[in-house]
Design an enzyme around this catalytic site. Structure first.
Site, PDB file in Angstrom:
ATOM      1  CE  LYS A  74      -3.751   2.087   2.933  1.00 40.87           C
ATOM      2  NZ  LYS A  74      -4.585   1.923   4.112  1.00 40.87           N
ATOM      3  CB  SER A 149      -7.942   3.627   2.903  1.00 39.81           C
ATOM      4  OG  SER A 149      -7.241   2.941   4.032  1.00 39.81           O
ATOM      5  CB  SER A 173      -8.214   0.673   5.715  1.00 33.79           C
ATOM      6  OG  SER A 173      -9.234   1.727   5.689  1.00 33.79           O
TER       7      SER A 173
HETATM    8  N1  GLN Z   1     -13.072   4.319   6.693  1.00 35.14           N
HETATM    9  C1  GLN Z   1     -12.347   4.689   7.913  1.00 35.14           C
HETATM   10  C2  GLN Z   1     -11.951   6.023   7.912  1.00 35.14           C
HETATM   11  O1  GLN Z   1     -12.138   6.645   6.979  1.00 35.14           O
HETATM   12  C3  GLN Z   1     -11.257   3.683   8.218  1.00 35.14           C
HETATM   13  C4  GLN Z   1      -9.951   3.938   7.189  1.00 35.14           C
HETATM   14  C5  GLN Z   1      -8.880   3.131   7.524  1.00 35.14           C
HETATM   15  O2  GLN Z   1      -8.977   1.895   8.275  1.00 35.14           O
HETATM   16  N2  GLN Z   1      -7.976   3.665   7.285  1.00 35.14           N
HETATM   17  O3  GLN Z   1     -11.381   6.641   8.659  1.00 35.14           O
END
Ligand code: GLN
Length: 479
Positions: A74, A149, A173
């Site tokens: 990532k 994400s 995410s």
């Molecule tokens: N959707 C959540 C956020 O926007 C989790 C994102 C994540 O786990 N990086 O904070």
């Protein structure tokens, strides 16, 4: 080869049926023809050099179990000499001067990095639409999101562009995109995997982990990623077990808890059916199922969306146009430099979080919002500890529905936050969890969430692996 697992490719390498160079060449060719926008940067030259070195290790007997296997990180993990953008215009020009511990560990294991995967800007999002590099498309249906994400990491594995990837999970995410893309993902216990060199979003919640086709592959990759790191002050001084050794343990007598708050009347009946079928498989394997309660879990969205933005507002203050990253043209003075660099460099969602977080931490509101959210966080954690005293694992949905349409929530940030309803609470508690392909709704994959006790990843992997021995959901591919 396209949909091979790490485990099967490792066998082929050991039997000399293929080579690391051949694997890298094959996957890189597919990445070049990719239509999902899963990659931000492809590192062909480095990959070929790593592949050649891996082949040398395979030839001289110094190879480990992962040597020669391709992977992608990532784009939140710093990679020395390679752009590390975190999906942001702010870091579009940033070449990391060092590699994250996770990246170093995978390289030391002899893995071959093919590139950096697309993600929501600074890991903020549930759809991968917040990336400066454009939305990622779900390989199962390109009009849909892959989740976020770590959307690029999930889509790349699902599309067979790479057999495994790393992701990070601050509020879901790893698990949510794994569920939307029909792959297996594991968010480890907070502290199991070093955060050093992983660009910080919300430091008390962020945790890196593996994403792959199977639990067996997640075990292999987690093995390489895990371990104490003195450079990360929150890294846990915990022994790392052999995650592959216990995969085949029988599940007779396993105690599964179903949190009643997650299986309430609001749950989509099609989702409920998929989960019911999955749980029936576990019963056949000898597991016992009982209802448990996480009575404060309904407060996890408001608590998370105070705590995560608060930490983000502090973490992201370092991007000021002075030291590195984006700088605006012709600033007229220092204040103008700060304002315009941040104004032009950050996307809309990131700015929204910085505003919310700064507000929640401000002198007049700290007690009302931030402190309150921290108290709620403790209550949620306590609920989990109590439930996990009684059972070995918890099972739950990962997402309310299968992957939604690109643009489906674009004018409604709160609707987007609601997508995280089943994933966030685990992060607030610091616990490990997995998403395992469990079925389909309208030809789109959905996942089963398995939540374990602190540092009990070996059990999670065992529980997921046994399911994958008697089901074929994880073997399905988009085409
Ligand atoms: N959707 C959540 C956020 O926007 C989790 C994102 C994540 O786990 N990086 O904070």
């Amino acid at each position: 080869m396209q949909y091979s697992t790490l485990a099967s490719l490792a066998k082929q390498l050991a039997n000399k049926e293929t080579s690391a160079v051949e694997l890298a060449t094959d996957y890189l060719a597919r990445i070049k023809a990719d239509t999902t926008n899963s990659f931000i940067t492809v590192t062909e030259e480095q990959a070929m050099a790593q592949a050649k070195a891996a082949d040398a290790r395979l030839a001289d007997g110094t190879a480990g179990p992962l040597t020669g296997l391709p992977l992608a990180h990532k784009d939140i993990f710093c990679t020395e000499g390679v752009r590390t953008s975190c999906g942001s215009k702010m870091l579009d020009n940033f070449i990391a001067p060092y590699s994250a511990t996770v990246v170093e560990k995978c390289a030391e294991a002899g893995m071959v990095m093919l590139g950096k995967t697309n993600c929501d800007e600074f890991a903020m999002g549930s759809s991968n639409e917040n990336s400066f590099y454009g939305a990622v498309k779900n390989p199962w249906d390109e009009s849909r999101v892959p989740g976020g994400s770590s959307g690029g990491s999930a889509a790349a594995v699902a599309a067979g562009l790479v057999p495994a990837t790393t992701g990070t999970d601050t509020g879901g995410s790893i698990r949510q995109p794994a569920a939307f893309c029909g792959i297996t993902g594991l968010r480890p216990t907070y502290g199991r995997v070093s955060r050093w060199g992983m660009i910080a979003y919300a430091s008390s919640l962020d945790q890196g982990g593996p994403m792959a086709r199977t639990a067996e592959d997640c075990a292999l990759l987690l093995q390489a990623m895990s371990g104490f790191d003195k450079r990360d002050s929150t890294s846990a001084q915990q022994d790392v077990p052999d995650f592959s050794a216990s995969l085949n343990q029988p599940l007779a007598g396993l105690k599964i808890g179903l949190p009643k708050e997650f299986f309430n009347a609001d749950l989509d009946p099609r989702m409920a059916k998929v989960l019911e079928d999955a749980i029936a498989e576990y019963k056949k394997l000898g597991a016992e199922v009982k209802e448990v309660s996480l009575s404060n879990v309904g407060l996890s969205i408001p608590a998370y969306y105070i705590i995560a933005p608060a930490e983000a507002s502090s973490n992201l203050s370092r991007f000021d146009g002075v030291r590195y990253g984006y700088r605006c043209e012709d600033p007229k003075d220092l204040m103008d430099l700060y304002k315009r660099s941040r104004g032009e460099g950050f996307g809309e969602e990131v700015k929204r979080r910085i505003m919310v977080g700064t507000y929640a931490l401000s002198a007049g509101y700290y007690d009302a919002y931030y402190l309150k959210a921290q108290k709620v966080r403790r209550l949620i954690q306590q609920d989990y500890i109590t439930a996990l005293n009684d059972v070995d694992v918890l099972m739950a949905p990962v997402t309310p529905t299968p992957a939604f349409k690109i643009g489906g929530h674009s004018n409604d940030p709160v609707a987007m936050y609601m997508e995280d309803i089943f994933t966030l609470s685990l992060n607030l508690a610091g616990l490990p969890g997995m998403s395992v392909p469990a079925g389909q709704i309208d030809s789109l994959p959905v996942g089963l969430q398995i939540i374990g006790n602190y540092f009990d990843e070996a059990r999670l992997l065992n529980v997921a692996h046994q399911f994958q021995q008697v089901t074929d959901h994880h073997l399905r591919t988009p085409v």
